[in-house]
Scaffold this motif. Structure first.
Motif: not given
Length: 278
Positions: A40-41, A102-106, A115-116, A121-122
């Protein structure tokens, strides 16, 4: 979407389909160990998956990442005490692209008012697979073997499928997609059909009629053969256009029309075909 739960598609072989992206994770239970397919993510999603696994088995766990896209492997942090397998090129890809993914999905989560999830993810640690393979590899679960199968370049250059020969089941990762077009952004559109057919011909997969896609409903062999046929037509048309001197994305997109794929899919396939020919 119905309640998220395990579905037993064959004795001791389970699929859990999640609301996010219609993502499938797998669980194959042997006598001594159990195999988890994809995680998962992000960390909290991985923890949820681990808790769901523990509802079915308390055996030692082994994990396989089918490929390096975040939705299939960022949950590894919840399974850091397990042996995590992947293709050698998957490890290289995740090292190279993990932080950019990570940056793209955030950014996407923030742009869509989640935002949660962006914070989750961050703060997720990207845990790399430690056991890497570059060819077909057997894993003994005790009284049952599974085979990690590499057939070539398709959705990525490192897609691993997982075959359970005694149950005639194949977890195909994103080499097979149900309910949406094949995802082309990192793909090899001129090779994908050949790779899928090579996978279907491998002894561990040849008798399987239960195929678990990376996303969507479980399908049968006929569905996979049809997907391979469409991908083969796309490759043939784009190859012909390239041989005729097509140099632009629009020309390759035009060549692929009429196969049931949306414009975005055709554009991504055209961009990749041109990139790989340059």
């Amino acid at each position: 979407m119905t309640e998220v739960r395990w579905v037993e598609v064959a004795p001791g072989v389970h699929v859990r389909r999640h609301e996010e992206l219609n993502l499938n994770c797998g669980l194959v239970i042997g006598q001594r160990r159990a195999l988890v397919i994809d995680t998962r993510s992000y960390h909290q999603h991985g923890e949820e998956l681990l808790a769901a696994v523990r509802e079915l088995t308390d055996l030692e766990l082994v994990v396989v990442n089918t490929h390096a896209h975040y939705d299939h492997c960022f949950g590894n942090s919840a399974f850091r005490d397990s042996q995590i397998y992947a293709h050698t090129l998957m490890l290289e890809d995740l090292i190279r692209t993990g932080e950019s993914q990570r940056a793209q999905i955030v950014a996407h989560m923030r742009d869509t008012d989640r935002p949660e999830i962006a914070r989750d993810i961050e703060t997720t640690e990207i845990v790399l697979p430690f056991y890497v393979v570059d060819s077909d590899t057997e894993i003994d679960l005790g009284g049952r073997r599974v085979e990690l199968l590499y057939a070539g370049r398709g959705h990525t250059d490192h897609d691993l499928a997982v075959a359970v020969p005694d149950a005639e089941v194949v977890f195909a990762g994103d080499l097979v997609e149900e309910g949406a077009d094949p995802h082309m952004e990192d793909s090899f559109p001129l090779e994908w059909a050949d790779t899928l057919r090579a996978l279907m011909s491998k002894p561990a997969a040849a008798l399987a009629d239960i195929w678990v896609p990376g996303h969507g409903a479980v399908v049968d062999l006929a569905y996979v053969e049809q997907e391979a046929a469409v991908l083969a037509q796309l490759a043939e048309r784009m190859e012909e256009a390239l041989l005729a001197g097509a140099l632009g994305v629009d020309a390759l997109m035009t060549a692929g029309r009429g196969l049931g794929m949306v414009q975005e899919t055709l554009r991504d396939a055209a961009v990749r075909a041109l990139e790989l020919r340059s």
